[in-house]
Motif scaffolding. Structure first.
Motif, PDB file in Angstrom:
ATOM      1  N   TRP A   1     -34.570  -1.215  28.927  1.00 55.75           N
ATOM      2  CA  TRP A   1     -35.927  -1.711  28.691  1.00 55.75           C
ATOM      3  C   TRP A   1     -35.954  -2.431  27.338  1.00 55.75           C
ATOM      4  O   TRP A   1     -35.761  -1.816  26.295  1.00 55.75           O
TER       5      TRP A   1
ATOM      6  N   ASN B   1     -39.614  12.358  39.697  1.00 59.78           N
ATOM      7  CA  ASN B   1     -39.557  11.538  38.486  1.00 59.78           C
ATOM      8  C   ASN B   1     -39.910  10.118  38.881  1.00 59.78           C
ATOM      9  O   ASN B   1     -39.546   9.671  39.984  1.00 59.78           O
TER      10      ASN B   1
ATOM     11  N   ILE C   1     -40.442   5.940  37.190  1.00 57.86           N
ATOM     12  CA  ILE C   1     -40.558   4.960  36.115  1.00 57.86           C
ATOM     13  C   ILE C   1     -41.376   3.788  36.632  1.00 57.86           C
ATOM     14  O   ILE C   1     -41.086   3.236  37.707  1.00 57.86           O
TER      15      ILE C   1
ATOM     16  N   ARG D   1     -45.149  -2.758  29.223  1.00 60.24           N
ATOM     17  CA  ARG D   1     -44.787  -1.372  28.951  1.00 60.24           C
ATOM     18  C   ARG D   1     -43.946  -0.799  30.075  1.00 60.24           C
ATOM     19  O   ARG D   1     -43.971  -1.283  31.212  1.00 60.24           O
ATOM     20  N   ALA D   2     -43.219   0.256  29.735  1.00 57.54           N
ATOM     21  CA  ALA D   2     -42.501   1.069  30.723  1.00 57.54           C
ATOM     22  C   ALA D   2     -42.926   2.513  30.498  1.00 57.54           C
ATOM     23  O   ALA D   2     -43.036   2.969  29.357  1.00 57.54           O
ATOM     24  N   ILE D   3     -43.171   3.229  31.594  1.00 60.96           N
ATOM     25  CA  ILE D   3     -43.696   4.592  31.529  1.00 60.96           C
ATOM     26  C   ILE D   3     -42.826   5.501  32.366  1.00 60.96           C
ATOM     27  O   ILE D   3     -42.436   5.157  33.493  1.00 60.96           O
ATOM     28  N   PHE D   4     -42.514   6.680  31.831  1.00 67.48           N
ATOM     29  CA  PHE D   4     -41.855   7.726  32.601  1.00 67.48           C
ATOM     30  C   PHE D   4     -42.902   8.770  32.981  1.00 67.48           C
ATOM     31  O   PHE D   4     -43.663   9.241  32.131  1.00 67.48           O
TER      32      PHE D   4
ATOM     33  N   SER E   1     -45.003   9.528  29.651  1.00 66.19           N
ATOM     34  CA  SER E   1     -44.429   9.118  28.376  1.00 66.19           C
ATOM     35  C   SER E   1     -44.165   7.618  28.361  1.00 66.19           C
ATOM     36  O   SER E   1     -43.540   7.074  29.282  1.00 66.19           O
TER      37      SER E   1
ATOM     38  N   LEU F   1     -42.103   4.564  27.209  1.00 63.71           N
ATOM     39  CA  LEU F   1     -40.701   4.418  26.845  1.00 63.71           C
ATOM     40  C   LEU F   1     -40.542   3.363  25.747  1.00 63.71           C
ATOM     41  O   LEU F   1     -41.045   2.244  25.875  1.00 63.71           O
TER      42      LEU F   1
ATOM     43  N   TYR G   1     -31.838   4.046  29.243  1.00 65.51           N
ATOM     44  CA  TYR G   1     -32.204   5.345  29.805  1.00 65.51           C
ATOM     45  C   TYR G   1     -31.392   5.609  31.072  1.00 65.51           C
ATOM     46  O   TYR G   1     -31.015   4.683  31.791  1.00 65.51           O
TER      47      TYR G   1
ATOM     48  N   LEU H   1     -35.429  13.115  32.502  1.00 64.60           N
ATOM     49  CA  LEU H   1     -35.004  11.842  31.949  1.00 64.60           C
ATOM     50  C   LEU H   1     -33.908  12.065  30.906  1.00 64.60           C
ATOM     51  O   LEU H   1     -34.058  12.888  29.991  1.00 64.60           O
ATOM     52  N   ASP H   2     -32.811  11.340  31.057  1.00 63.60           N
ATOM     53  CA  ASP H   2     -31.657  11.409  30.155  1.00 63.60           C
ATOM     54  C   ASP H   2     -30.976  12.768  30.133  1.00 63.60           C
ATOM     55  O   ASP H   2     -30.203  13.063  29.218  1.00 63.60           O
TER      56      ASP H   2
END
Length: 257
Positions: free
Chosen positions: A8, A111, A113, A119-122, A132, A134, A139, A146-147
């Motif tokens: 990202w 999960n 994304i 924006r990017a959101i988890f 959250s 990102l 990632y 995540l991760d």
């Protein structure tokens, strides 16, 4: 999806890069990557059993990918399909269209994304509601958090990082990384069992198995100007390539003023 890596705002050209594999029972019916009739701005594969999808893009400027989560017991059949969540987010309409207002309790463990131009959101619903934003970076995601450092997740992140720092510009080159069927020797194995009995506890990026294995590889790439492409490579039960589809598309320009 069952394993993916996401860059990202971490590449000099590509604003977003996602490379991931969908692992599933080979007998479960699915349609290949295509432009949907309704809504016609969505490009994705389709799970013909539930009617949803695992990953896709919208020409209105949305990207979404979902994975399930291990270790939370048997699935509840009364819950909504996680693929429906992806479809509504891509469509921008329907009960689950707002990434900031996810009905966490409607779904089995997942999960997700979501990304657009800005924006990017988890998002996850286990062990509790997670939403959250990102930061720019790299990632990895599988069927844990995540991760979480599962071997295949670490390996795919490594392959994506090598692609970035090596100066590569063609996202399709990542298909080779998604075909890596070596079992990595670094990382922590999953602590909990899968909700799919046929899924191996520890697996490589690419699972070659005639019952439960890698069904397709997907790459999504969007540059800073909104020019984009999505590629899907599909596999037969013996692990051989059975088809490949690519779409070029674009995201709307940012509004000015």
């Amino acid at each position: 999806m069952c394993v993916l890596a996401l860059a990202w705002k971490a590449h000099p050209r590509w604003h977003l890069v996602m490379a991931g594999n969908r692992d599933e029972l080979h007998e479960r019916p699915a349609a290949a990557l295509a432009r949907w009739a309704h809504p016609d701005h969505v490009i994705a594969g389709c799970d013909l059993k539930s009617g949803g999808t695992w990953a896709g893009v919208s020409e209105r400027g949305r990207f979404t990918v979902v994975t399930n989560l291990r270790g939370y017991g048997a699935l509840r059949p009364d819950r909504a399909s996680r693929g429906t969540l992806v479809v509504d987010l891509l469509a921008g309409e329907g009960r689950y269209a707002d990434p900031d207002q996810v009905a966490y309790d409607d779904f089995n463990p997942f999960n997700l994304i979501f990304a657009d131009r800005d924006r990017a959101i988890f998002v996850s619903n286990r062990p509790g509601p997670i939403h959250s934003l990102l930061a720019p970076g790299l990632y990895g995601l599988s069927n844990g958090m995540l991760d979480e450092p599962w071997p295949k997740t670490l390996r795919l992140k490594e392959r994506l990082l090598d692609w970035i720092v090596g100066g590569a510009t063609q996202p399709g080159e990542l298909l080779e990384a998604l075909g890596d069927d070596r079992l990595p020797d670094a990382g922590l194995e999953p602590a909990g069992p899968s909700d799919i009995p046929q899924e191996p506890t520890a697996s490589p990026i690419f699972i070659r198995n005639p019952v439960y294995g890698t069904r397709c590889s997907t790459i999504v790439a969007v540059d800073a100007e909104g020019r984009a492409e999505i590629v899907e490579r599909r596999y037969a039960p013996d692990g051989q390539v059975s088809g490949e589809t690519m779409f070029g598309f674009s995201w709307p320009s940012r509004r000015r003023g």
